[in-house]
Design a protein around this motif. Structure first.
Motif, short mmCIF file in Angstrom:
data_model
loop_
_atom_site.label_atom_id
_atom_site.label_comp_id
_atom_site.label_asym_id
_atom_site.label_seq_id
_atom_site.Cartn_x
_atom_site.Cartn_y
_atom_site.Cartn_z
N VAL B 105 -0.56 30.21 20.93
CA VAL B 105 -1.96 30.37 21.55
C VAL B 105 -2.78 29.96 21.40
O VAL B 105 -3.70 30.53 20.13
N GLY B 106 -3.51 28.56 20.99
CA GLY B 106 -4.76 27.83 20.52
C GLY B 106 -5.48 27.51 21.52
O GLY B 106 -5.86 27.29 22.62
N ALA B 107 -7.24 27.60 20.91
CA ALA B 107 -8.44 27.71 21.73
C ALA B 107 -9.49 26.81 20.67
O ALA B 107 -8.65 27.26 19.16
N ASP B 108 -10.41 26.50 20.62
CA ASP B 108 -11.56 25.97 20.56
C ASP B 108 -12.39 25.95 21.45
O ASP B 108 -12.24 25.27 22.57
N LYS B 109 -13.99 26.26 21.30
CA LYS B 109 -15.29 25.45 21.65
C LYS B 109 -15.93 24.98 21.00
O LYS B 109 -15.83 24.29 19.96
N SER B 110 -16.16 23.57 22.13
CA SER B 110 -17.08 22.56 21.44
C SER B 110 -18.26 22.83 20.38
O SER B 110 -17.86 21.41 19.39
N ASP B 111 -18.32 24.18 19.99
CA ASP B 111 -19.35 24.40 18.69
C ASP B 111 -18.65 25.22 18.17
O ASP B 111 -19.61 25.12 16.68
N ASN B 112 -17.25 25.54 17.74
CA ASN B 112 -16.23 26.04 16.19
C ASN B 112 -16.72 25.11 15.46
O ASN B 112 -17.09 23.95 15.61
N PRO B 113 -17.24 25.93 14.46
CA PRO B 113 -16.84 25.58 13.12
C PRO B 113 -15.99 24.81 12.94
O PRO B 113 -15.13 24.59 13.72
N GLY B 114 -15.25 24.01 12.20
CA GLY B 114 -14.62 23.26 11.50
C GLY B 114 -14.56 20.97 12.00
O GLY B 114 -14.22 20.62 11.14
#
Lengths: 369, 369
Positions: B105-114
């Motif tokens: 399962v992969g996910a991120d938010k637009s304000d996550n680091p990276g």
């Protein structure tokens, strides 16, 4: 399933320092390159990092700093058993044939996140791990009559063992009285019953059977692996006088290695708090339920180093992402006959038990000569 | 090495929302349980999470929220190719025999680091990925005469493809003129040449050959895997008109699957910026060096959906930890004949290319019916 060997290990002093996480990691890798015959950077197919620190791309940064250009590189995180999770992942890469040689590096700083269970809102004010520890203690006391003195013996024994471990955080002995009179954190938990968050790093090099011959005459084999996650919240454990995930994991590890507790010569188990060692000895079959306290007293009285010879988390310190790997380093040293004053005579088979967050997740490894 | 199948996939709409990361992950898992025959929570041995967010114990939290009690559970992080790294890790767990069924399962938010390469101090003020993209663009222009219009064709094509992808971030077409006149970020990079950080999640269920029969009549096989990390800093790439890690990874993936570029019917490649698609097409053998621009124009002019049918990162959006998994979801749908308006007729073999940080690390997967 291809056989997987541990061929080299490295570890730093556990302390509190100004060193950045990356420097700690590099310090634990260096002895592996210094002490392993024929090992070049280009031999390394996989580099995995284990930490609770908020980092991005750490495995690639450590690769570049080490002059390694791995095929596979990423970080692995599972709170306090990140270290053994990363090692099991490396095992899978080698055992599947996707890779031949994998370097696993774990480190944390004492102020890294993971020490407080911030995600579990249902805990209210009781987010600190001392509260789950205290509940396990209460349950074990109710069920088996365990006493505060029983708990103190774990701490005294493990701090004493740590005196022979040059990498341990603690460097002085504590008496039963010292432990009993140390600061009360809850009604049944004192400061010296707790492991100490600190800085530290540990590394392990694993490889396939064919490659092992190139690097060493004395490979140590990973013959059993068991893991289990029951939840993220310790209140899901049905019986707080035992650890469900540990029982499941050790059963799988014994089955895979065709061993029982009777075959284990030396044990590194996850004594985040004194009560953990007592419960885990019972759950892993080293004594009957309710007899863990007596076993700890016996080990203490006979100066037997079979359990947590390096001092455990209580004596050696607990840099979260390094802990599981440091436990593997110790068992590797023991089975290689290189554990110095900590050596358990004739140790041929060892066990590592590493867990997270009130034993909601556990990893057990069996290692053999 | 045991065969490993993809048997089910799930994905969310890519957008910007108030939904927490955990909810996004659960939303992408739900269709897997709803659409897979005979699948119960207890079937799942491994749960891996892929994200750049600062989280601890996320795989265990998602396990508990999903009613899953896996044996193995941890997070995997490698910046923008976290998704494919976690999938390769799941492959290794299943292929080695340590596990039978793994949910990734992969996910991120637009304000996550990276999104910004904070660790690379040597970049000075040029920490944002637009700068490496711009340098690759300059190098390719110098070496092959690539033009700003060539780049714009990548964006026009991928935004157009995204119109047939109900999960894509962008929902309207852009003309060549729109792209050429979009905001200049550097001398050779415009806003519409860039992928858009956004929220999103994607999930993939992989399993052994024996288990696959229980869950589906149409498994899709992972037949080739290649990965390579050359550094953490893109300045180590010897020739900025090509991507060293991609060439190495695709070579390994072709060898393992016994395929060449000629055998690939459909491609998901990592178009973080327009120039990436052009270089990657060349580096993976879909055309000769310097001919990537012409290939993109041909694909555009003939409305050929072979490359980035879901719209790529430029059209579909780029939630970092989800991206590699979303690419695999698309190829799974294509090879299953379930890609709707995006369907590439008769697709039997597909390729996923996912990379990180100026192509310092690349993953290539070959999937087959």
């Amino acid at each position: 399933m291809k056989k997987v060997a541990i061929v080299a290990v490295g570890i730093t002093k556990f302390n509190k320092s100004e060193k950045p996480l990356e420097s700690l990691m590099l310090s634990s890798i260096r002895p592996i390159f210094e002490n392993t015959r024929n090992l070049e950077q280009d031999d390394i197919d996989v580099l995995l990092t284990s930490t609770n620190a908020n980092r991005n791309y750490l495995a690639n940064i450590i690769s570049e700093l080490s002059g390694i250009k791995p095929r596979i590189s990423h970080s692995v995180e599972s709170l306090c058993n990140s270290g053994t999770n990363s090692l099991v992942s490396a095992y899978a890469y080698v055992s599947s044939g996707l890779a031949d040689v994998a370097l696993v590096v774990g480190a944390d700083k004492s102020d890294n996140p993971g020490l407080v269970l911030n995600w579990d809102m249902s805990r209210g004010e009781y987010r600190h791990p001392i509260f789950w520890s205290s509940m396990f203690t209460s349950a074990h006391m109710r069920k088996y009559g365990t006493t505060l003195e029983d708990l103190a013996y774990v701490s005294v024994k493990n701090h004493r063992n740590a005196l022979d471990n040059p990498h341990a955080y603690f460097e002085k002995p504590f008496s039963l009285d010292d432990v009993m009179r140390s600061k009360n954190l809850t009604e049944n938990l004192r400061l010296l019953d707790c492991s100490m968050p600190c800085d530290g790093a540990a590394s392990v090099l694993v490889c396939s059977e064919e490659k092992a011959k190139k690097f060493t005459d004395m490979p140590i084999w990973i013959s059993g692996i068991g893991q289990k996650t029951i939840s993220a919240s310790f209140t899901k454990n049905n019986d707080l006088a035992s650890m469900e995930s540990t029982k499941s994991a050790v059963g799988d590890a014994y089955r895979m290695s065709n061993k029982t507790a009777c075959d284990i010569d030396v044990v590194e188990l996850h004594d985040a708090f004194s009560i953990c060692e007592i419960i885990e000895l019972e759950d892993m079959g080293f004594c009957r339920n309710g007899h863990g306290s007596k076993l700890v007293r016996d080990l203490h009285d006979t100066n037997n180093k079979k359990v947590n010879p390096r001092g455990g988390l209580i004596g050696a310190g607990h840099p979260l992402g390094a802990t599981g790997i440091a436990q593997v380093v110790e068992i590797h040293q023991q089975l290689s006959g290189k554990a110095g004053k900590r050596q358990v005579d004739g140790a041929q088979t060892g066990l590592v038990h590493n867990m997270s967050a009130g034993s909601t997740s556990s990893t057990v490894l069996v290692l053999e000569v």
